[in-house]
Structures are given as structure tokens and as C-alpha cells.
Design an enzyme around this catalytic site. Structure first.
Site, short mmCIF file in Angstrom:
data_model
loop_
_atom_site.label_atom_id
_atom_site.label_comp_id
_atom_site.label_asym_id
_atom_site.label_seq_id
_atom_site.Cartn_x
_atom_site.Cartn_y
_atom_site.Cartn_z
N SER A 31 -9.61 1.73 2.13
CA SER A 31 -8.95 2.38 1.67
C SER A 31 -7.43 2.04 1.66
O SER A 31 -7.35 2.34 0.49
CB SER A 31 -8.17 3.87 2.66
OG SER A 31 -7.42 3.56 3.77
N LYS A 54 0.51 -0.74 0.09
CA LYS A 54 -0.04 -0.18 0.27
C LYS A 54 1.34 1.01 -0.50
O LYS A 54 1.34 1.27 0.45
CB LYS A 54 -0.90 0.25 1.18
CG LYS A 54 -2.11 1.44 1.04
CD LYS A 54 -3.16 0.93 2.54
CE LYS A 54 -3.74 1.89 2.67
NZ LYS A 54 -4.85 1.73 3.94
N SER A 63 -9.83 -0.89 6.98
CA SER A 63 -9.21 -0.70 5.14
C SER A 63 -8.83 -1.65 5.20
O SER A 63 -8.35 -1.78 3.76
CB SER A 63 -8.17 0.57 5.55
OG SER A 63 -9.44 1.44 5.19
#
Ligand code: GLN
Length: 468
Positions: free
Chosen positions: A148, A73, A172
Site C-alpha cells: 500500500s 506515507k 506494504s
């Protein structure tokens, strides 16, 4: 495409090189570029790693993760590589050190393939808050992948890497896992070091993996977990052998009544939960409905506390130290103001302002202190449940993925997290397992929450659910 580490290892033992495996993933990324999943492929460093790991395999010195290809990420630091938290304010910034969790993967010979799109500073539930544009769900590109960590979930769902890392502050990892049919796991708070994770809300944030199997999630935890001198909140508890399989019988499972009764919970998800409960009972486990009358307080408490922490954490992005600096500013004060106004996106600014408000003199007690008290009540009640029960079973998300641009109201977006913020408020470990396919063709997950540091039990119970 190689979906699990077991498949990777098979390929290696039948003669494939790590380099050829990496190339397979690179091709998959290239072919599906339109989904906007990878922000950058680290082709040069990944190939250097692959070559090295191939040498180690041939002389018998390879580590535990040799050949596992992992995406990061875009809020995890990897030395000499860019990281931006999908924000314009970090444009051009390069990490000067590597996150502990990432370093531990590299030390076991995993290959780091690139960085993945996400919501700006990990704030969002749809990946639509990225300064790089939204990620499209690989299952159906009209839909969001969740957020996210939408890029991390999608990369694993689309076969672009064996596994990926995300971060979970309020869901997330688990929510996008549910939307993409992958496994997404958030460890106990403090199980994995947060050193090198760009902070959103430090008392909630945890790093965790996306995978296509429970075994891979357990193995990655085993490698990443444990003491770290760079994170004072990380636990010194010994790291267990999470991969070890154990047969669990006569478990006591709690289902939170209010989560079952939520208005807005999709009927098919509810039915799946009910059949799962029935099947568990048939196998001799006991499943009780337990009242948790605070569900309505979860999302508000989460947003009071996380915005407060975010407003403090994000104050370091001032146009002077990192990344973007407004070209239109004169003097220090204006540099701060313009760089922040131009560098942050709308949702991030909303949260910085909300957080500044709840921390301000005069409102502090009414909001922040109150939020902390609510958090304590939620923690106590959850601990009480775990005194009597082994595990909690609940939905991950109220619905399957929604269409791009469909959820416009921020409050409606915040309510996406109704089932996931619980584990972050209380610090418990939780996993979303892909257990269903809706008649609309989209996947969804069910969520298992365990007592603090009971990840092993959580994985073994997840295996039972999968077999049902
Ligand atoms: N969707 C939640 C939020 O917007 C959770 C984010 C996260 O876990 N990083 O804050």
C-alpha cells in the site's frame, strides 16, 4: 538528483545549502506531478526547517540527519499537517500530534517534505485503492508501483526525496520496493514505536523506510528505533549501532523450498534466486533448502486476523470525531451509518465486514481463534528455522509490477502478498533489496528475513548480496 544521504552530505560539504537541496527535490516533484505520488507538499514548513538546519550546519550543531529530505506515507501523523490515510473519511483532518518515528527524524534535523499517496488505510497491493486515484510507477507509468505504500516507494524511485517512510502490515513496504527498484525494510515488530501511525492491524503494523541504499535504511532505523512511553508494544531492547559494517563469513542460509516451488513464481525471478544461491555457496556460505509446509496457510491466516483487527481499529471513524460527516444524515445512528457508508471505499468496507464476521459470536472460534492458532504454528516453525540458520532468503514478489487495472479479483490481489505476510505474522524483520532487472524492463527485489532483532546481521548480509 541526490539519491542517497551520502550524496546529500557530499553536496553539503561542497557548499550546497539544505535549502537548495530541498528546492531540487521540490522541482522534481513539480516536474513529475502526473504520477500522482505526493498528495501534498509541505512547502512552508519544509523551507522553515531547511533554513533552521542550514543555520545549525554553519554553527556546528546539526543532527545526524541534517539535510536528509523525507516524505511521509499519508498514514503518519505530523502535528498541524493534514493526514488522511488516502480516505475520504479523514477529509480535512489535521494531526494534533507527531508520530514518535517522525519526531525522531525531525530531532535529528531531517526535513519533512510532504505526504504521500497510498492505498486507503494501507489496504491494498497496487495503490489502486486510494481515494485520491492511483500512483503511477515511475519506472513505467502503465504499471502500478505496488502498495500500500506505493507513493512512498515511487517518491524515492523518482528522486523526489532522499528517503521516505511507509508502513508494512503484510508487505506494504517490501512489495512496492520490489516493484520500483528501491530498498524497503520492515523492522522486527516492536522495534519502532507505532505511536502516531494510523492503525490498520495493530499486532502486524510496523513503520519502516524506503531508501536507495542499505546504509540509509540502517541509519534511519538507528534514529527511529527504541523505547517509547506512548506505545506499550515497543521493545525496550537497546538500539544497536545498525550502520556499523561487519564482515560475515560462513553464514547458514535457509531457502524455503515451498516458496521456490510456488506456482506463479516468475521464471526469471526464480533464476535470479538460484544464481544468488550458487554465488553465496561459492563464497563459502552454506545454503540449504528447508521445507516450510505452511505457505498455503499464510495468506488466509493473515486476512482472518488483520480484518478482525481492522474492524475494531476502524470503528472510531464514525462521522462524529474525525473528518468526514455525511451531510444527508439525521440523528446519531444515521450519522454513523451514512458517514461510514459514504466515507469508506469498497475494499475498506469489504475488510470491515469480513473482520466483523470473523469476530462475531458463533464464528469467533472457527475463524479468529483458529487464525491465532495458525499464527502460533507459523511462529514456532519460523523460530525453529532460526535456531539453525542465520537468515532466510526468499523472493519478495512472485512477479514484477502488473499493469493498472489488470488485477481485478480481490483474492488474486491478496495473493500478491504470498511471500511478504510471513514476516508480519511472525514479527520478524525483513528487507527487499533491488537485485534484478527483468527482461520486461521492470525491477524486482529479493527478500531477506532475519531472526527477531537481528537487523544488523540482516543489513550486513544484504551488503554481501549486493556485491555478488
Ligand atoms: N497488501 C496487503 C494488504 O492489502 C498488505 C498491506 C500492508 O502491508 N499495509 O493488506
Amino acid at each position: 538528483m541526490l539519491r542517497t544521504f551520502a550524496e546529500v552530505k557530499n553536496a553539503i560539504s561542497s557548499g550546497d545549502t539544505v535549502m537548495s537541496i530541498l528546492e531540487g527535490y521540490l522541482n522534481a516533484i513539480e516536474k513529475q506531478k502526473g504520477l500522482n505520488i505526493f498528495l501534498e507538499v509541505f512547502e512552508i514548513s519544509a523551507k522553515e526547517q531547511a533554513q533552521l538546519v542550514d543555520e545549525k550546519i554553519s554553527n556546528g550543531t546539526a543532527g545526524k540527519l541534517a539535510g536528509m529530505v523525507i516524505g511521509l506515507k499519508d498514514n503518519l501523523c505530523y502535528k498541524n499537517h493534514k493526514v488522511s490515510a488516502s480516505s475520504k473519511i479523514l477529509e480535512g483532518f489535521e494531526s494534533i500530534y507527531t508520530a514518535t518515528a517522525v519526531q525522531r527524524l525531525i530531532d535529528e534535523d531531517a526535513i519533512i517534505i510532504g505526504r504521500l499517496n497510498c492505498d486507503e488505510f494501507a489496504m491494498g497491493s497496487s495503490n489502486e485503492n486510494s481515494s485520491n486515484g492511483p500512483v503511477l510507477n515511475p519506472i513505467n507509468s502503465e504499471y502500478v508501483p505496488g502498495g500500500s505504500s506505493g507513493g512512498s516507494a515511487s517518491a524515492v524511485a523518482a528522486g523526489m526525496c532522499t528517503a521516505s517512510l511507509g508502513s508494512d502490515t503484510g508487505g506494504s513496504i517490501r512489495q512496492p520496493a520490489s516493484f520500483t527498484g528501491t530498498y524497503g525494510f520492515k523492522p522486527t515488530y516492536g522495534r519502532i514505536s507505532r505511536y502516531g501511525l494510523i492503525a490498520y492491524a495493530s499486532s502486524f503494523d510496523q513503520i519502516g523506510p524506503f531508501t536507495n541504499s542499505i546504509d540509509d535504511a540502517a541509519l534511519l532505523l538507528e534514529v527511529m528505533a527504541g523505547e517509547d512511553e506512548f506505545d506499550g508494544t515497543v521493545s525496550t531492547k537497546p538500539v544497536e549501532n545498525y550502520s556499523e559494517k561487519e564482515n560475515l563469513s560462513n553464514l547458514k542460509i535457509a531457502v524455503l523450498q515451498e516458496s521456490f516451488d510456488t506456482e506463479g513464481l516468475d521464471e526469471e525471478i526464480k533464476i535470479k534466486l538460484q544464481t544468488t544461491i550458487d554465488n553465496l555457496k561459492k563464497q563459502g556460505h552454506s545454503v540449504d533448502s528447508v521445507s516450510f509446509p505452511y505457505l498455503d496457510y499464510m495468506v488466509p491466516a493473515y486476512y482472518v486476523l488483520t480484518t478482525a483487527e481492522a474492524s475494531s481499529n476502524l470503528s472510531r471513524f464514525d462521522g462524529v470525531h474525525y473528518g468526514y460527516r455525511s451531510p444527508n444524515a439525521v440523528g446519531v445512528e444515521e450519522t454513523y451509518k451514512k458517514s461510514r457508508s459514504e466515507g469508506f471505499g469498497e475494499e475498506v468496507k469489504r475488510r470491515i465486514m469480513a473482520g466483523t464476521f470473523v469476530l462475531s459470536h458463533g464464528y469467533y472460534d472457527a475463524y479468529y481463534t483458529k487464525g491465532q492458532k495458525v499464527r502460533r504454528v507459523l511462529q514456532n516453525k519460523t523460530n525453529d528455522i532460526f535456531k539453525e540458520y542465520d537468515l532466510i532468503l526468499l523472493p519478495t514478489t512472485p512477479t514484477t509490477a502488473f499493469k493498472l487495472n489488470d488485477v481485478k479479483d480481490p483474492i488474486a490481489m491478496y495473493l500478491q502478498d504470498i511471500y511478504t505476510v510471513h514476516a508480519n505474522l511472525t514479527g520478524n524483520p525483513a528487507i527487499s533489496i533491488p537485485l534484478g532487472k527483468h527482461s520486461n524492463g521492470l525491477p524486482f527485489g529479493l527478500q531477506v528475513m532475519a531472526d527477531h532483532f537481528e537487523e544488523k546481521k540482516m543489513f550486513n548480509f544484504s551488503r554481501i548480496l549486493e556485491k555478488l
